[in-house]
Scaffold this motif. Sequence first.
Motif, short mmCIF file in Angstrom:
data_model
loop_
_atom_site.label_atom_id
_atom_site.label_comp_id
_atom_site.label_asym_id
_atom_site.label_seq_id
_atom_site.Cartn_x
_atom_site.Cartn_y
_atom_site.Cartn_z
N VAL A 122 0.85 -1.19 0.00
CA VAL A 122 0.00 0.00 0.00
C VAL A 122 0.89 1.24 0.00
CG1 VAL A 122 -1.90 -1.12 1.25
CG2 VAL A 122 -0.14 0.12 2.52
N ALA A 123 0.32 2.36 -0.44
CA ALA A 123 1.01 3.64 -0.30
C ALA A 123 1.08 4.00 1.18
CB ALA A 123 0.27 4.73 -1.07
N ALA A 124 2.16 4.66 1.57
CA ALA A 124 2.33 5.00 2.98
C ALA A 124 3.04 6.34 3.14
CB ALA A 124 3.11 3.91 3.69
N LEU A 125 2.74 6.98 4.25
CA LEU A 125 3.50 8.13 4.72
C LEU A 125 4.17 7.72 6.02
CD1 LEU A 125 0.96 11.03 4.16
CD2 LEU A 125 3.27 10.93 3.18
N GLU A 126 5.46 7.97 6.12
CA GLU A 126 6.12 7.82 7.40
C GLU A 126 6.36 9.22 7.96
OE1 GLU A 126 10.00 6.17 9.82
OE2 GLU A 126 9.93 5.86 7.64
N ILE A 127 6.00 9.40 9.21
CA ILE A 127 6.29 10.66 9.90
C ILE A 127 7.49 10.38 10.79
CG2 ILE A 127 5.38 12.55 11.24
CD1 ILE A 127 3.90 11.88 8.54
N CYS A 128 8.65 10.74 10.28
CA CYS A 128 9.87 10.56 11.06
C CYS A 128 9.92 11.60 12.17
CB CYS A 128 11.09 10.70 10.16
SG CYS A 128 11.16 9.50 8.81
N THR A 134 -5.29 2.92 1.39
CA THR A 134 -6.34 1.91 1.40
C THR A 134 -6.31 0.98 0.18
OG1 THR A 134 -7.86 3.46 0.32
CG2 THR A 134 -7.89 3.37 2.73
N GLU A 135 -5.56 1.35 -0.85
CA GLU A 135 -5.52 0.52 -2.06
C GLU A 135 -4.44 -0.53 -1.95
OE1 GLU A 135 -5.25 1.01 -6.94
OE2 GLU A 135 -5.71 2.72 -5.65
N ARG A 136 -4.84 -1.79 -1.92
CA ARG A 136 -3.90 -2.90 -1.73
C ARG A 136 -3.59 -3.57 -3.06
NH1 ARG A 136 -6.48 -5.99 3.60
NH2 ARG A 136 -6.42 -4.17 5.01
N LEU A 137 -2.31 -3.77 -3.32
CA LEU A 137 -1.88 -4.45 -4.54
C LEU A 137 -0.92 -5.58 -4.20
CD1 LEU A 137 -1.09 -1.73 -7.25
CD2 LEU A 137 -3.09 -3.22 -7.10
N LYS A 138 -1.11 -6.72 -4.86
CA LYS A 138 -0.13 -7.80 -4.75
C LYS A 138 1.07 -7.48 -5.62
CE LYS A 138 -3.53 -11.41 -3.72
NZ LYS A 138 -3.03 -11.62 -2.34
N LEU A 139 2.20 -8.08 -5.31
CA LEU A 139 3.42 -7.75 -6.03
C LEU A 139 3.36 -8.12 -7.51
CD1 LEU A 139 6.37 -8.48 -3.58
CD2 LEU A 139 5.20 -6.34 -4.07
N ASP A 140 2.53 -9.09 -7.86
CA ASP A 140 2.45 -9.44 -9.29
C ASP A 140 1.58 -8.46 -10.07
OD1 ASP A 140 -0.07 -10.12 -8.41
OD2 ASP A 140 0.13 -12.27 -8.84
N ALA A 141 1.02 -7.45 -9.38
CA ALA A 141 0.17 -6.48 -10.05
C ALA A 141 0.88 -5.15 -10.34
CB ALA A 141 -1.08 -6.20 -9.21
N PHE A 142 2.09 -5.00 -9.83
CA PHE A 142 2.82 -3.76 -10.09
C PHE A 142 4.31 -4.00 -9.84
CE2 PHE A 142 2.88 -3.62 -5.60
CZ PHE A 142 3.77 -2.65 -5.16
N ASP A 143 5.13 -3.06 -10.32
CA ASP A 143 6.57 -3.15 -10.15
C ASP A 143 7.00 -2.09 -9.15
OD1 ASP A 143 9.30 -3.24 -10.28
OD2 ASP A 143 9.45 -2.61 -12.38
N PRO A 144 7.41 -2.48 -7.94
CA PRO A 144 7.79 -1.48 -6.93
C PRO A 144 8.90 -0.53 -7.39
CG PRO A 144 7.49 -3.62 -5.90
CD PRO A 144 7.44 -3.85 -7.38
N VAL A 145 9.82 -1.03 -8.22
CA VAL A 145 10.92 -0.18 -8.68
C VAL A 145 10.40 0.97 -9.53
CG1 VAL A 145 13.03 -0.12 -10.07
CG2 VAL A 145 12.56 -2.10 -8.61
N ALA A 146 9.36 0.72 -10.31
CA ALA A 146 8.86 1.71 -11.26
C ALA A 146 7.86 2.68 -10.66
CB ALA A 146 8.22 0.99 -12.45
N VAL A 147 7.51 2.52 -9.40
CA VAL A 147 6.54 3.41 -8.78
C VAL A 147 7.07 4.85 -8.78
CG1 VAL A 147 5.46 4.05 -6.58
CG2 VAL A 147 5.44 1.67 -7.34
#
Length: 273
Positions: A143-149, A177-190
């Motif tokens: 999922v998309a996330a924000l980290e508050i350091c 809230t949008e959940r994706l499995k790894l076979d549905a997208f490429d994390p490197v290309a986000v």
Amino acid sequence: MNESNRLATASASDIAAAAERIAEAVASGVPCAPVRDLIGRDDLAAAYAVQGTLTERRLAAGASVVGRKIGLTSEAVQRQLGVDQPDFGVLFDDMAYADGDTIPFGQVLQPRAEAEIAFVLGADLADGPLSREQVRDAIAYAVAALEICGSRIAGWDIGFGDTVADNASAGAYVLGTERLKLDAFDPVAVAMSMAVNGEEVSTGSGAACLGDPVEAVVWLARTARELGEPLRAGQVVLSGALGPMRPVAAGDTVTATLSGLGAVTVRFGEGAA
């Protein structure tokens, strides 16, 4: 983290003093001096021993571990701190916020926001080779996330040992809230864009996170197991920043948009926690 304590070159009393200094900053809401005078700038084992001491205190006080955060995944930040590896911190249940929530200002000391991919595990990563294939198979979704350091160290005057001891500067996190499995997208290309009050302040991509956010999780899985606390099913793993982090102020609204994963938003309240 007991193994880290055993291997540390800093004394047990200095490790305890460093933990107490950070704990006092948390309790008082007043950032403290760096702890590198006590544990050194680059004593990895001592720094994780301090983090482990503080984690044990949190658990004794009733907190629960819900995951980990990976930090220092940017080559530029690693060069800045003079290190050649990431670090990690512990995510506790009271750090979690939902998309659209308001975080009381003061909940996180000296807050800075960064956009990340969060991976939620569907299986333990405790046994086996912890290969890239095994780690990918263990990830249930992203999922998309924000980290508050946040830094308990005054003025963010941190070296490697300071940030590791201070739970990798973890503060809070927000999951989309949008959940994706790894076979549905490429994390490197986000592709990532983060805005504060509607103004774009940070951009980046998955490639900025150790070249591949999944490789960051592989590193974490192996390191966590080496330190005796392997990753478990159901835990959240924050990948590390996809672009530069930015300071936030009371009343600010922060939104991160990640291609394929949608957007995630959080607002900061006006009052202290």
